[in-house]
Enzyme design. Structure first.
Site, short mmCIF file in Angstrom:
data_model
loop_
_atom_site.label_atom_id
_atom_site.label_comp_id
_atom_site.label_asym_id
_atom_site.label_seq_id
_atom_site.Cartn_x
_atom_site.Cartn_y
_atom_site.Cartn_z
N GLU C 29 0.83 -1.21 0.00
CA GLU C 29 0.00 0.00 0.00
C GLU C 29 0.86 1.26 0.00
O GLU C 29 1.85 1.34 0.72
CB GLU C 29 -0.88 0.01 1.26
N GLU C 59 -4.39 -6.94 2.74
CA GLU C 59 -3.18 -7.65 3.16
C GLU C 59 -3.19 -9.10 2.71
O GLU C 59 -2.15 -9.64 2.30
CB GLU C 59 -2.99 -7.57 4.67
N PHE C 82 2.98 -2.27 8.94
CA PHE C 82 3.25 -2.53 10.36
C PHE C 82 3.13 -4.05 10.50
O PHE C 82 2.23 -4.64 9.91
CB PHE C 82 2.21 -1.87 11.27
N ASP C 84 1.92 -5.70 12.62
CA ASP C 84 0.60 -6.03 13.15
C ASP C 84 -0.40 -6.35 12.03
O ASP C 84 -1.22 -7.25 12.16
CB ASP C 84 0.07 -4.85 13.98
N PHE C 85 -0.35 -5.58 10.95
CA PHE C 85 -1.32 -5.79 9.88
C PHE C 85 -1.06 -7.10 9.15
O PHE C 85 -1.95 -7.65 8.50
CB PHE C 85 -1.31 -4.65 8.87
N HIS C 128 -0.13 -1.40 17.00
CA HIS C 128 0.91 -0.93 16.08
C HIS C 128 2.30 -1.01 16.71
O HIS C 128 3.17 -0.22 16.38
CB HIS C 128 0.68 0.54 15.68
C1 LIG Z 1 -5.38 -3.87 7.75
C2 LIG Z 1 -4.74 -2.54 7.72
N1 LIG Z 1 -4.01 -2.20 6.65
C3 LIG Z 1 -3.42 -1.00 6.58
C4 LIG Z 1 -3.57 -0.08 7.58
C5 LIG Z 1 -2.91 1.30 7.50
N2 LIG Z 1 -3.94 2.31 7.27
C6 LIG Z 1 -4.48 2.98 8.30
S1 LIG Z 1 -5.71 3.99 7.78
C7 LIG Z 1 -5.49 3.56 6.19
C8 LIG Z 1 -6.34 4.15 5.12
C9 LIG Z 1 -7.75 3.74 5.32
O1 LIG Z 1 -8.54 4.29 4.33
P1 LIG Z 1 -10.09 4.36 4.56
O2 LIG Z 1 -10.60 3.02 4.95
O3 LIG Z 1 -10.69 4.97 3.36
O4 LIG Z 1 -10.27 5.29 5.83
P2 LIG Z 1 -9.83 6.82 5.96
O5 LIG Z 1 -8.43 6.83 6.48
O6 LIG Z 1 -9.94 7.44 4.64
O7 LIG Z 1 -10.78 7.37 6.94
C10 LIG Z 1 -4.47 2.63 6.06
C11 LIG Z 1 -4.03 2.04 4.80
C12 LIG Z 1 -4.31 -0.49 8.69
N3 LIG Z 1 -4.48 0.31 9.73
N4 LIG Z 1 -4.90 -1.70 8.72
#
Ligand SMILES: Cc1ncc(C[n+]2csc(CCOP(=O)(O)OP(=O)(O)O)c2C)c(N)n1
Ligand SMILES: Cc1ncc(C[n+]2csc(CCOP(=O)(O)OP(=O)(O)O)c2C)c(N)n1
Ligand SMILES: [Mg+2]
Ligand SMILES: [Mg+2]
Lengths: 326, 335, 326, 335
Positions: C29, C59, C82, C84-85, C128
């Site tokens: 990502e 993931e 991370f 964790d993910f 995290h």
């Molecule tokens: C499973 C997972 N993958 C990646 C992340 C890292 N991450 C945190 S927020 C985010 C973007 C999320 O996008 P969206 O669902 O549209 O929510 P927004 O941040 O736009 O509110 C990412 C990739 C995570 N927290 N969990």
């Protein structure tokens, strides 16, 4: 005392707890037909499809939804079918369930029993044979239970359902049909080992089906006038360090045996703890038996290559005594 | 998207919606200051500036004992669900009296007392959990409902499919809310999303799906009211897809240089949900002064909240070992 | 020798390997914007969006798809953001990637580098901050790498990309900006520890950022005329048992320190192995430092409660020598 | 479902399709005997009796270097992709010379030499892996395609969404084949599946989806040919949804008492894909004798295959430690 098989024992415990507590329910694939090993046979007929819920093949949702339901006050029993498939719900178990109570500052509880049948069983190959108990012991927030007998599968299942923490409950697939006397009035405390044989010569520490092998080995050794103490840990978190240390202080000798991979297995924790805290009491080499760091193959003879046998345990026990196998 | 007939609006509700949006905005502005200016927030915070209509509009449809599951970008939802702003700010600053005792921080904010069962640090994880909360409610025969909010990025994770299918199969009272701010961290969500998005996917899973301008708080509130009413009447789960825009970077630290230069400014100008609601209220005859007072009240509240939170001590060190579990000791085992 | 930060070092290694081998590509990502910590900055500009691929938040698909692509002959570098993910892709890693070669009788290979940044970092709380290296060590089929310095993050990344096995590559989030001299010509063999300080008095075994703390402790101890040998394992599978055992045979004293939870951590494996194989050489108590079995909290002071510090390591080292801290 | 104009059929292909279905049937009948009668198969085997049209029809559209990912119920696919029946039977019996050296067994059968990259013991896991194989192919500039087969139960797992979205976003040459036998182990799949199923879900993810009578091997073959041609021409991924029926229990050990009593018998009578293809060929003028010969040839082949497999020794014990990994020794570390 009632005679029961291992599979009947936990089924009966679930049944009784479902009668005793309306918030207890079971959730997983094919439960209405008993699940893979008959663990739920008859329960849907008895309690209806809401409390014995058939689900889609959605391990992440089974785990995640059960967690959500636990947070609002129910007590789910989650069936993962084979512990291997539970890996499809690792985020849910490790990042969500185990951490919620702490992360939310004590606002939530996740009283759940997560059943994951483990172990080698009938040529099931690499994706249906794993025992990953050491993983869960390493995760704060989880309780880890590995019953080895019908009695324990009855009593510990009851204790697990009553427990307010998430309990990873690892039944061994190879002993579903193992028979034994069950005393229904017997209550167990999670974290208390069972001393299944007493002895002064060598301490055998194990859990799950391998504990049964240790008992058989103790009986064999007894015929050689060697008295092994067999400690069946029964739960790995909490684990009964006190009983193990006291026994090793008495015998001066330790064999730890488990079916899972030796490297990074929970046997290392037991051996390390004994070395750290009772190293001075040791009168023979420490022995740790676990599977080689290879995978479980399908062909029966290859599958046998990673199996911990009674012969191996006996040999190790004798070695701690400076003897060789007869 | 649904059209809203402004003539039928209830001025009291419209004011309340504005007030809540102002409070959310003010809370997050203070939180950003706490992070950037004061260095009092060490972890990441994910502001929802520009998205306040989603939180305010949806949550007003809920009762206190209804359940909410939220995301890493959950301050607005939590506040609108009824959580105490001071307890929240204390949580962001990791202080005693924070709603999670300082253990969760922004990404794990929760207030079970008002039915807010947690933000989540794992994208999409709350979708199955929310379905499950509704499952529990249904098993217990309660007449509560669940709102499960997630972002547009979350619809590409497996739990989206599993959780929605689950809710549909078990006919659970859940309103799934996709708060579509068009970005997944630094990625334009469309560029990594096949098909027509959240609503289309939900429909394929048997749900009724409603797509709404997520910057129109009245429209959001009306849609949420209708869905909530259907759920309370025993209806099946539904999807509410709210189109909005993330005006800040992904976190308060992110300058968001990956965006077209004027995109955020244009959105602010055209689609700020607070400005739009002010215009609506002005059109209903509410004076500029009254509107400014709503704004000022929120600002004053949250400035005080930050000051108070900043003056609160850190939690007692020993709480680091509390609330791990009942069984077994969390204490040091090896050193 | 070039001065580089830890994050630059692995980025440069990836860049060079992508030039050297057209089958190497990166997938995860937000990679086009460098990912969370800048590990990929500039690479998409240099190699294009096919070889530095931006993905959906999926993931399981990132891991699973990379595996499929590995089986047909490419060499993916998988970014999990991370560690964790990565739990969202556990089935893919453990049941699929780790097992494929064996299960298919040697027909397949999965040459992949799976990057999972670990560790405590800036109030990131329980979802995290995890370090689960001991999990992966327990899984046959996986290689596990934990570089602690810019040099190692350069050389080991190169070795990992060249490796035909799946490599779980655990960078520590707290040291991205750590600077160091990097000798680009230095090649490392996975499984060989780095002896970062030599000494006769006590052996300190560690990995990842905690190894850096051990080095600092050794320097402190040197001022007290105590000579600690610091072994940075660098990879946990394979792990350099030989170097550890030889060192303990020399010093007679062992401290193992790691940031992850002590119970079921890899430190137990190290202590158990030493107790089993060099127990006779020990001249002081074995010491194992790891996090308590609690969770990582958000508030900085609470986060600090589970941190292994230089003071703790120093104290433990002194205790093995029967001394107390100055 | 698509209608097939039988007049345009190619008799040679029709015979080949029948012959392949007969071989699959005969192979599995022998495998079941090996398990039940001979107790030579200890692990579970999942027969595809009654579903042979899916395997035969789809795989004939592929070249040897095209890629196949399959499921736990993968014997038919594997055979139709070109794997050697004896090597397969040896694998089921865990013998030397088995296509995975006896290490995988039925659930992990694979023959990389014919592009068959594995059955899978985890439902749905192959969906992302197949997408990835296509990703690799595309990166390398190859002109091969991928077929990724899964059951109706697998569409409720997250990887279905993630893998299909992935293939669509990256425009990968994959034919996703949902072999819908209406059951997920002991559960009627419809009872746990919301919405309209595989095709509808695939469409919501941007795919073209074709629904076909999966017991009509000609229809399956035609559809697969068309999709394969589009994929080879650079077209986007597609879904082929084949409706069929699982005539046996979930495994060869399962008596399937949970089904309506005559369901399987009725399906056998009305929809056996082999019987239907025989009828078609008879209508094209092929004699009963010729059709019986095809049947008998397959039977003879597979009886011999089982006999030969049963006479093969078990693998060398040491192979239990081969092919784990290059780095580090798999040997015993602790005892
Ligand atoms: C499973 C997972 N993958 C990646 C992340 C890292 N991450 C945190 S927020 C985010 C973007 C999320 O996008 P969206 O669902 O549209 O929510 P927004 O941040 O736009 O509110 C990412 C990739 C995570 N927290 N969990
Ligand atoms: C993730 C996972 N969950 C559960 C199982 C157990 N299981 C094996 S096959 C099967 C049914 C699969 O149904 P479907 O996908 O329709 O394939 P079919 O068996 O009908 O061919 C189940 C539940 C599994 N192997 N993997
Ligand atoms: Mg978004
Ligand atoms: Mg099926």
């Amino acid at each position: 005392m009632v005679k029961m098989t291992y599979v009947e024992a936990s089924r009966e415990a679930v049944r009784e707890m479902m009668h005793a507590d309306k918030t207890v329910w079971c959730v997983g694939e094919d439960l209405g037909r008993g699940s893979v090993f008959g663990q739920y046979l008859g329960l849907q007929e008895e309690f209806g499809p809401d409390r014995v819920a058939d689900t889609p093949i959605s391990e992440a949702a089974i785990m995640g939804a059960a967690f959500g339901a636990a947070m609002v006050g129910t007590r789910p029993i989650v069936e993962m079918r084979f512990s291997d498939f539970a890996l499809c719900a690792t985020d849910e178990l490790v990042n969500q369930i185990a951490k919620a109570r702490f992360m939310f500052g004590g606002q939530s509880r996740a009283p759940m029993v997560i059943r994951k049948p483990i172990g080698l069983w009938r040529s099931s190959a690499a994706q249906h044979s794993q025992s990953l108990e050491s993983w869960y012991v390493h995760i704060p927030g989880l309780v880890v239970v590995c019953p080895a007998t019908p009695q324990d599968n009855y009593s510990m299942m009851k204790a697990a359902i009553k427990c307010d923490d998430p309990v990873v409950y690892l039944e061994h697939k190879n002993i579903w049909q193992m028979e034994g006397e069950v005393d229904k009035s017997l209550e167990v405390t999670l974290g208390k080992a069972a001393v299944r044989r007493s002895g002064d010569d060598v301490t055998l520490v194990s859990w799950s089906d391998t504990a049964n092998k240790c008992v058989a080995v103790a009986d064999r050794l007894a015929t050689q006038n060697i008295h092994a103490e067999v400690i069946d840990l029964r739960s790995l978190w909490p684990w009964d360090k006190g009983t193990v240390l006291a026994s090793v202080r008495k015998t001066g000798r330790l064999v730890v045996a488990h079916e899972s991979v030796a490297v990074g297995g929970f046997g290392a924790e037991v051996v390390a703890t004994v070395a750290e805290q009772a190293g001075d009491a040791l009168r023979g080499p420490l022995r740790r038996l676990g599977a080689p760091r290879s995978l479980v193959a399908y062909a029966p003879n290859l599958e046998d290559q990673v199996r911990i046998t009674e012969d191996m345990i006996e040999k190790a026990a004798l070695e701690t005594l400076g003897k060789s196998a007869p | 998207m649904k059209q809203v007939n402004t003539a039928t609006h209830n001025t009291a509700r419209a004011r309340e919606l504005l007030a809540m949006m102002e409070r959310i905005r003010a809370f997050e502005e203070q939180a950003i200051l706490a992070a950037e200016r004061d260095k009092l927030v060490l972890g990441a915070i994910h502001p929802s500036i520009g998205q306040e209509a989603c939180a305010a509009g949806v949550m007003q449809a809920l009762n206190t004992d209804d359940i909410l599951l939220s995301t890493h970008r959950g301050h607005g939802h939590t506040l609108a669900k009824g959580a105490d702003a001071l307890a929240m700010m204390r949580e962001l600053l990791g202080r005693e009296g924070g709603c999670c005792g300082g253990k969760g921080g922004s990404m794990h904010i929760a207030d079970f007392g008002v039915g807010m069962l947690g933000a989540n640090g794992v994208v999409g994880a709350n979708i199955t959990i929310g379905a499950g909360a509704a499952h529990g409610i249904k098993l217990m025969g309660d007449n509560r409902i669940v709102v499960d909010v997630f972002g547009d990025g979350a619809i590409n994770r497996g739990p989206f499919l599993e959780g929605i299918n689950w809710a549909s199969v078990f006919e659970l009272p859940v309103m799934f809310v996709c708060e579509d701010n068009q970005y997944s961290a630094t990625t334009k969500t469309k560029s990594v999303t096949a098909g027509q998005g959240a609503a289309a996917r939900a429909k394929s899973l048997g749900l009724k799906a409603t797509v709404i301008d997520g910057n129109n708080v009245e429209a959001v509130a009306n849609a949420a009211d209708e869905i909530a009413a259907r759920l309370r009447a025993g209806g099946p789960p539904e999807m509410l897809h709210l189109i909005t825009y993330r005006r800040t970077g992904h976190t308060s630290f992110d300058p968001a240089t990956y965006r077209p230069e004027d995109e955020s400014a244009r959105e602010e100008k055209l689609n700020d949900p607070i400005a739009r609601q002010r215009t609506l209220l002005a059109g209903m005859g509410v004076s500029e002064d009254a509107l400014d007072t709503i704004h000022q009240t929120a600002q004053t509240e949250m400035i005080a909240v930050l000051a108070k939170a900043a003056a609160t001590p850190f939690p007692d060190d020993n709480t680091a070992f509390l609330d791990v579990q009942d069984t077994g000791s969390p204490a040091v085992e090896a050193f």
